[in-house]
Design an enzyme around this catalytic site. Sequence first.
Site, mmCIF file in Angstrom:
data_model
loop_
_atom_site.group_PDB
_atom_site.id
_atom_site.type_symbol
_atom_site.label_atom_id
_atom_site.label_comp_id
_atom_site.label_asym_id
_atom_site.label_seq_id
_atom_site.Cartn_x
_atom_site.Cartn_y
_atom_site.Cartn_z
ATOM 1 C CB SER A 1 66.571 -50.449 28.778
ATOM 2 O OG SER A 1 65.471 -50.459 27.884
ATOM 3 C CB CYS A 2 63.418 -54.469 30.758
ATOM 4 S SG CYS A 2 62.134 -53.526 31.614
ATOM 5 N N GLY A 3 61.618 -54.493 28.664
ATOM 6 C CA GLY A 3 60.459 -54.375 27.796
ATOM 7 C C GLY A 3 59.587 -53.190 28.129
#
Length: 281
Positions: free
Chosen positions: A238-240
Amino acid sequence: MSDDPATLVSTRWLAQRLSSPDLRVIDASWYLPDMDRDPHAEYAEGHIPGARFLDLEDVSDARSALPHMAPPAAKFMSRMRKLGVGDGHTVVIYDGAGIFSAARVWWLFRLFGQRAAVLDGGLPKWREEGRPLTSDKPTIRDRHMTVAPRPDLMRDVTEVAQAAKLGTAQIVDARGAPRFRGDAPEPRPGLRAGHIPGAHNVPYKTLFDADGTMKEGADLARAFIAAGVDLDRPVITSCGSGVTAAILNLALARLGHKDHSLYDGSWAEWGMYPDLVIERG
């Protein structure tokens, strides 16, 4: 680790093959607003000979309110056809930041059952070594691409929530530590600060050596292990907004990890909904 046309190749490897008729090089440069860079203008000014420019937003799902979500298979095929990229080609993807948005496009190729590699160190390393650049656009001829979608490589919010609750997969977040902890505000307005409960933090920049190339072997594995990630268990990245998460997937693929997927909505989705639990600190 050696050059691998399914994950990562060196600038030397690419330079030796630039004249190959079956090679397709893609400039997939894309930048965050605060980077203040124009990928279209930079491509026009100078790119690796033969490279075709791919706009990340143009190969995303325009129907979604979330940023640059994975497109339907038909749209991906259509965009690749317009670039003259198809079956039988050796595909190398790079970007102007080093290894950034190129990993996202690499992940899209995998999602649709196609093989591609990211250029290690990207355009900055290519430039630093004095390798050729051109402003000429390549002649493009349509090429059919056969896709075989792999839904196992992408997770939605329901699947991620279940994994977080049951511990069936480890969630690994590529954002920087201040954003992961909730100490820094999110760049997108309206998002809460923090992370998915139980997530591990492996900031994507910790995967690179000083020259911008990806770490190798034990050094690469150590970046995950130091964050508490068990490399023998499933991983959801996951990330932004699903871009730098793909860098984690690229690194996991380099390490031979077989069970890793990407949460496409990432924090742009999770941070938006008040009924989804978050952790801080």
